[in-house]
Design an enzyme around this catalytic site. Sequence first.
Site, PDB file in Angstrom:
ATOM      1  N   CYS A 117       9.897  -2.070  41.409  1.00 17.22           N
ATOM      2  CA  CYS A 117      10.660  -2.942  42.316  1.00 17.22           C
ATOM      3  C   CYS A 117       9.859  -4.192  42.674  1.00 17.22           C
ATOM      4  CB  CYS A 117      10.996  -2.236  43.632  1.00 17.22           C
ATOM      5  SG  CYS A 117      11.453  -0.522  43.475  1.00 17.22           S
ATOM      6  N   ASP A 118       8.571  -4.054  42.916  1.00 21.36           N
ATOM      7  CA  ASP A 118       7.811  -5.124  43.572  1.00 21.36           C
ATOM      8  C   ASP A 118       6.723  -5.791  42.728  1.00 21.36           C
ATOM      9  OD1 ASP A 118       9.333  -4.670  45.806  1.00 21.36           O
ATOM     10  OD2 ASP A 118       7.912  -3.269  46.708  1.00 21.36           O
ATOM     11  N   CYS A 131       6.540   1.087  45.145  1.00 25.62           N
ATOM     12  CA  CYS A 131       7.428   1.002  43.975  1.00 25.62           C
ATOM     13  C   CYS A 131       7.072  -0.208  43.119  1.00 25.62           C
ATOM     14  CB  CYS A 131       8.879   0.934  44.431  1.00 25.62           C
ATOM     15  SG  CYS A 131      10.039   0.827  43.040  1.00 25.62           S
TER      16      CYS A 131
END
Length: 305
Positions: free
Chosen positions: A135-136, A132
Amino acid sequence: MIYDVIIIGSGPAGLTAAIYTTRANLKTLLIAGGKWGGQLMLTTTVDNYPGFPEGIQGPDLMMAMRKQAERFGTEFVDEDFEEGDFGKEPFKIKAGEKTFEGKSVIIATGADTKWLDVPGEKEKIGKGVSSCAPCDAFFFKNKKTIVVGGGDSAMEEAIVLANFADSVTVVHRREELRASAIMQKIAMESPKIKFLFNTEVTKILGDEKVTGIELKHNKTGEVSKMDLDGVFVAIGHTPNTGRFRGIELDEKGYIKVHDHTRTNIDGVFVAGDVHDSHYRQAVTAAGFGCMAALESETWLRKTTD
Ligand code: NAP
């Protein structure tokens, strides 16, 4: 005992649905699964869930949602969903050895990331291996990364990552990308994104965290190594729909939505990644959970009046 609502799945969609149904005074059972909490239990810091200015650990966020659902009286069954009989009401839902009855059901079983299944991958999820980028990616500022896959998800991951990482190499097993022309164009025009075709990742290297990968050119058989910090796997998802007989699926195997969160069966609603292959975010899943809960409440009111 017949529950008003049985929710299957304990990720953000299922838990949000439970918070709403219980606050609406509906007797709610949540089939959480042997490993409850969904995909966020596999992540570290979640920086894009609203309300946490400093970020929050994925498992802590899920525990907070679970406690909130419990506070309003949701009953939990920490067993795996086995099968459902949606032939007539009340619907019968089997989890572990027991069968439960519900006047309505919300399916929120999510989707699982497809992983490469190569040595070194599983134990480094959250330690340099991710699925992701939204997200990261932030954690890979000025780092060297790869994205595995050739579809729209891989392009999207690469484009997001390029905003942070020093370099992004898309590693694809074939010579042609599967992604749409527009996504390919955007990725190819980025000076930070490079491509390696006919190449497979065969090993992820590093002890505590990712330090490199082993690659194999699948035409020449040549094996090589690359030093890097991050591996983003974007080779698709598998919706958890295998055990839902009678529930209509779309051509990709996701649950087909008929109207908002309704399925083909009256009284059975759906929320989250099990029907949404597009957004796949915790916050959108939670939003769908809220919608499914409100719709099941309306449906129960209409059918029991
Ligand atoms: P996808 O289209 O199925 O693509 C998966 C990619 O991963 C393919 O290139 C496939 O290679 C590769 N792959 C599969 N298994 C592999 C393995 N074991 N090892 C190495 N490579 C592997 O999946 P997706 O990219 O997640 O997209 C899913 C759907 O969501 C699509 O309909 C897509 O259009 C949509 N989507 C749209 C957007 C957007 O419009 N912004 C963004 C994301 C997703 P092959 O090509 O050789 O099969």
